[in-house]
Design an enzyme around this catalytic site. Structure first.
Site, PDB file in Angstrom:
ATOM      1  N   SER A   1       5.115   0.885  -4.244  1.00 51.23           N
ATOM      2  CA  SER A   1       4.250  -0.144  -4.806  1.00 51.23           C
ATOM      3  C   SER A   1       3.171   0.461  -5.686  1.00 51.23           C
ATOM      4  O   SER A   1       2.760  -0.134  -6.691  1.00 51.23           O
ATOM      5  CB  SER A   1       3.597  -0.961  -3.687  1.00 51.23           C
ATOM      6  OG  SER A   1       4.596  -1.591  -2.940  1.00 51.23           O
TER       7      SER A   1
ATOM      8  N   ASN B   1      14.956  -0.829   3.297  1.00 53.41           N
ATOM      9  CA  ASN B   1      16.289  -0.555   3.842  1.00 53.41           C
ATOM     10  C   ASN B   1      16.468  -1.014   5.281  1.00 53.41           C
ATOM     11  O   ASN B   1      15.503  -1.072   6.021  1.00 53.41           O
ATOM     12  CB  ASN B   1      16.535   0.960   3.775  1.00 53.41           C
ATOM     13  CG  ASN B   1      16.990   1.379   2.394  1.00 53.41           C
ATOM     14  OD1 ASN B   1      17.747   0.681   1.765  1.00 53.41           O
ATOM     15  ND2 ASN B   1      16.503   2.538   1.948  1.00 53.41           N
TER      16      ASN B   1
ATOM     17  N   ASN C   1      13.989  -3.790  11.442  1.00 53.92           N
ATOM     18  CA  ASN C   1      13.707  -4.269  10.093  1.00 53.92           C
ATOM     19  C   ASN C   1      14.200  -5.692   9.889  1.00 53.92           C
ATOM     20  O   ASN C   1      13.584  -6.484   9.172  1.00 53.92           O
ATOM     21  CB  ASN C   1      14.301  -3.315   9.053  1.00 53.92           C
ATOM     22  CG  ASN C   1      13.403  -2.102   8.872  1.00 53.92           C
ATOM     23  OD1 ASN C   1      12.197  -2.199   9.046  1.00 53.92           O
ATOM     24  ND2 ASN C   1      13.984  -0.968   8.566  1.00 53.92           N
TER      25      ASN C   1
ATOM     26  N   GLN D   1       9.950 -12.901   7.098  1.00 58.53           N
ATOM     27  CA  GLN D   1       9.559 -13.089   5.691  1.00 58.53           C
ATOM     28  C   GLN D   1      10.423 -14.165   5.021  1.00 58.53           C
ATOM     29  O   GLN D   1       9.944 -14.908   4.173  1.00 58.53           O
ATOM     30  CB  GLN D   1       9.626 -11.757   4.943  1.00 58.53           C
ATOM     31  CG  GLN D   1       8.549 -10.799   5.473  1.00 58.53           C
ATOM     32  CD  GLN D   1       8.446  -9.488   4.719  1.00 58.53           C
ATOM     33  OE1 GLN D   1       9.199  -9.236   3.782  1.00 58.53           O
ATOM     34  NE2 GLN D   1       7.523  -8.641   5.138  1.00 58.53           N
TER      35      GLN D   1
ATOM     36  N   ASP E   1      20.645   3.152  -7.725  1.00 58.41           N
ATOM     37  CA  ASP E   1      21.942   3.833  -7.672  1.00 58.41           C
ATOM     38  C   ASP E   1      22.630   3.794  -9.038  1.00 58.41           C
ATOM     39  O   ASP E   1      23.235   4.774  -9.470  1.00 58.41           O
ATOM     40  CB  ASP E   1      22.823   3.174  -6.603  1.00 58.41           C
ATOM     41  CG  ASP E   1      22.105   3.093  -5.264  1.00 58.41           C
ATOM     42  OD1 ASP E   1      21.751   4.148  -4.728  1.00 58.41           O
ATOM     43  OD2 ASP E   1      21.857   1.974  -4.776  1.00 58.41           O
TER      44      ASP E   1
ATOM     45  N   HIS F   1      23.948  -0.338  -0.321  1.00 54.73           N
ATOM     46  CA  HIS F   1      23.052   0.767  -0.678  1.00 54.73           C
ATOM     47  C   HIS F   1      23.034   1.737   0.507  1.00 54.73           C
ATOM     48  O   HIS F   1      22.133   1.732   1.343  1.00 54.73           O
ATOM     49  CB  HIS F   1      21.643   0.245  -0.979  1.00 54.73           C
ATOM     50  CG  HIS F   1      20.662   1.355  -1.243  1.00 54.73           C
ATOM     51  ND1 HIS F   1      20.722   2.165  -2.351  1.00 54.73           N
ATOM     52  CD2 HIS F   1      19.611   1.809  -0.513  1.00 54.73           C
ATOM     53  CE1 HIS F   1      19.744   3.051  -2.307  1.00 54.73           C
ATOM     54  NE2 HIS F   1      19.059   2.861  -1.190  1.00 54.73           N
TER      55      HIS F   1
ATOM     56  N   ALA G   1       0.830  -1.211   0.000  1.00 53.45           N
ATOM     57  CA  ALA G   1       0.000   0.000   0.000  1.00 53.45           C
ATOM     58  C   ALA G   1       0.864   1.260   0.000  1.00 53.45           C
ATOM     59  O   ALA G   1       0.342   2.370   0.084  1.00 53.45           O
ATOM     60  CB  ALA G   1      -0.923  -0.007   1.219  1.00 53.45           C
ATOM     61  N   GLY G   2       2.168   1.087  -0.094  1.00 54.39           N
ATOM     62  CA  GLY G   2       3.068   2.248  -0.039  1.00 54.39           C
ATOM     63  C   GLY G   2       3.239   2.905  -1.404  1.00 54.39           C
ATOM     64  O   GLY G   2       2.725   2.446  -2.428  1.00 54.39           O
TER      65      GLY G   2
ATOM     66  N   ARG H   1      20.967   6.321 -11.198  1.00 54.90           N
ATOM     67  CA  ARG H   1      21.364   7.681 -10.805  1.00 54.90           C
ATOM     68  C   ARG H   1      22.767   7.996 -11.322  1.00 54.90           C
ATOM     69  O   ARG H   1      23.042   9.096 -11.799  1.00 54.90           O
ATOM     70  CB  ARG H   1      21.343   7.790  -9.279  1.00 54.90           C
ATOM     71  CG  ARG H   1      19.944   7.815  -8.704  1.00 54.90           C
ATOM     72  CD  ARG H   1      19.962   7.621  -7.200  1.00 54.90           C
ATOM     73  NE  ARG H   1      18.643   7.856  -6.612  1.00 54.90           N
ATOM     74  CZ  ARG H   1      18.315   7.553  -5.375  1.00 54.90           C
ATOM     75  NH1 ARG H   1      19.208   6.989  -4.565  1.00 54.90           N
ATOM     76  NH2 ARG H   1      17.105   7.809  -4.925  1.00 54.90           N
TER      77      ARG H   1
HETATM   78  C1  LMR Z   1      16.937   6.149  -1.889  1.00 56.48           C
HETATM   79  O1  LMR Z   1      18.044   5.754  -2.257  1.00 56.48           O
HETATM   80  O2  LMR Z   1      16.293   7.014  -2.473  1.00 56.48           O
HETATM   81  C2  LMR Z   1      16.380   5.603  -0.631  1.00 56.48           C
HETATM   82  O3  LMR Z   1      17.012   4.432  -0.260  1.00 56.48           O
HETATM   83  C3  LMR Z   1      16.509   6.650   0.386  1.00 56.48           C
HETATM   84  C4  LMR Z   1      16.030   6.253   1.713  1.00 56.48           C
HETATM   85  O4  LMR Z   1      16.847   6.234   2.631  1.00 56.48           O
HETATM   86  O5  LMR Z   1      14.842   6.006   1.838  1.00 56.48           O
END
Ligand code: LMR
Length: 444
Positions: free
Chosen positions: A113, A227, A201, A208, A255, A283, A109-110, A258
């Protein structure tokens, strides 16, 4: 990444209101933790429906679908109008389609997603002949929103989307899944130690992992997005000993994307000209975008971009901290670009990698040629034949600059691993993340 939707397994759910488009499954009568929505195949594409009649029992027990030829086809969790079933091989239009795949998404629900599910359902990820069942895992808190997601999926009339299940129990939602996209995780709150985040987490991903181990397809492919995704992926795979460790990934494709964008901008070329981009490591802000081996128009980046100081400092930092900058602008974590990068990560595994190129993904280090410590989830260059599997690219050059940077990310992951030893079966946790509490990209 997915901050909003922490999954809380094994709790009861509020009553689900039924509507003409959305019904409780019969399974709900047995377990109110799992709601199964069978989508009506969209009218324009659903000629197979006409061949099947549906018998609805008086007492609301699961009815069976009766085909025209009189044979009775039992359909799990069939309810009311959703008893309608279909035989994909019966129609000209769909008989060449592949066998349906089951794809689980946590944190369903985020925001991430919300972008991702519609791409999955459209066929743009797994292909136009790949019918799909979506299994949506959410928290108690998000159950109403999950219903909303399911209703929007219904209203989108995706021909390939044949089932939607929603639930809060991973042992139910992960049943027979071929792919598990684990997005839901708790965000680091103000003043929260990274060690506490790892623990909170980690528990979700341990649970899971156990659930996947127990009920998923034995060759399920798992992509961890929540994360800290590398260590969460390690925890998950350690709790799923029956699933090959090679099947687990941590998302570093965002990443990579980016990094490609930043190099393209600097070189004044469109980003499709950038290839061979590796993200090494975690990450986090220790990740290493590898400009030594990346290429622009087939040439080494360092030949195209002669400002090497910028590559070592400006470029590297801009990729490491891109998530944080984005949060400053948006007021929340990246969502759409993360969803796109999940799509890219999946497509990289289900389509052959172009000749000479590679992609980055966080994988289990087990016999890697780069001397990275074993038993971590570490982002590295990989190639795929398109069968869902991958192989490491083994001959990438590492110079001193890269080696030093990669070692820092490796040290960070080793330290994170010690913090979660209680969740990986490695004994008692001891958490010392050093004087500098490194950050997720979004935390800077
Ligand atoms: C991202 O790279 O945009 C996310 O992992 C950032 C975060 O910490 O939520």
């Amino acid at each position: 990444m997915a901050m909003s939707d922490l999954t809380t397994p094994k709790t009861t759910s509020p009553f689900l209101r039924s509507s003409s488009q959305l019904r409780l499954s019969s399974k709900l009568h047995l377990s109110n933790q799992f709601r199964h929505l069978h989508l009506l195949p969209p009218p324009l594409h659903a000629t197979s429906i006409s061949k099947i009649s549906c018998s609805v029992s008086q007492n609301n027990q699961a009815p069976v679908a009766v085909q025209e030829n009189g044979s009775v086809k039992t359909k799990k969790e069939c309810y009311g109008v959703f008893c309608l079933t279909y035989d994909l091989k019966a129609e000209e239009e769909t008989k060449s389609w592949k066998k349906m795949i089951n794809v689980a998404v946590s944190g369903a629900a985020g925001m991430i997603s919300n972008h991702l599910l519609f791409k999955l359902a459209s066929g743009s990820v797994f292909g136009p002949d790949q019918p799909i069942a979506l299994k949506l895992l959410g928290s108690e808190r998000s159950i109403q929103a999950l219903e909303g997601v399911a209703m929007e999926l219904e209203d989108s009339l995706f021909p390939l989307l044949r089932e939607v299940d929603i639930g809060t129990d991973p042992y139910e939602v992960f049943q027979d899944v071929d792919w598990a996209l684990l997005i839901g995780a708790k965000p680091r709150g103000p003043g929260m130690e990274r060690a506490a985040l790892l623990d909170i987490n980690g528990q979700i991903f341990a649970e899971q992992g156990k659930a996947l181990n127990a009920v998923a397809s034995p060759n399920v492919k798992v992509l961890v997005v929540g994360n800290p995704c590398n260590t969460n992926a390690l925890i998950c795979l350690k709790n799923a000993p029956n699933i090959p460790a090679k099947n687990f990934h941590a998302l570093t494709r965002l990443d990579e994307n980016r990094a490609k964008c930043q190099l393209a901008l600097k070189a004044g070329v469109f980003y499709d000209k950038v290839s061979n981009m590796t993200i090494w490591g975690n990450h986090s802000t220790t990740q290493v975008p590898d400009f030594l081996n990346a290429r622009i128009n087939g040439l080494p980046v360092k030949e195209v971009i002669t400002d090497h100081k910028w590559l070592e400092e400006g470029f590297t930092e801009s990729v490491q901290k891109r998530g944080g900058l984005l949060i400053q602008k948006w007021g929340r974590s990246s969502a759409a670009s993360t969803a796109v990068s999940i799509v890219d990560a999946i497509k990289s595994l289900v389509t052959p990698t172009p000749e000479g190129d590679w992609f980055s993904t966080g994988v289990y280090t087990n016999g890697n040629p780069y001397g990275i410590a074993e038993d971590l989830v570490f982002s590295m260059p990989c190639r795929s034949k398109g069968d869902g599997d991958y192989e490491l690219v083994k001959d990438v050059e590492i110079d001193d600059y890269l080696r030093n940077r990669i070692a820092k990310s490796e040290a960070e992951l080793l330290a994170e691993k010690k913090c979660v030893a209680h969740l990986t079966g490695d004994g008692i946790a001891f958490c010392d993340l050093g004087p500098v509490d490194t950050m997720l990209p979004g935390e800077v």
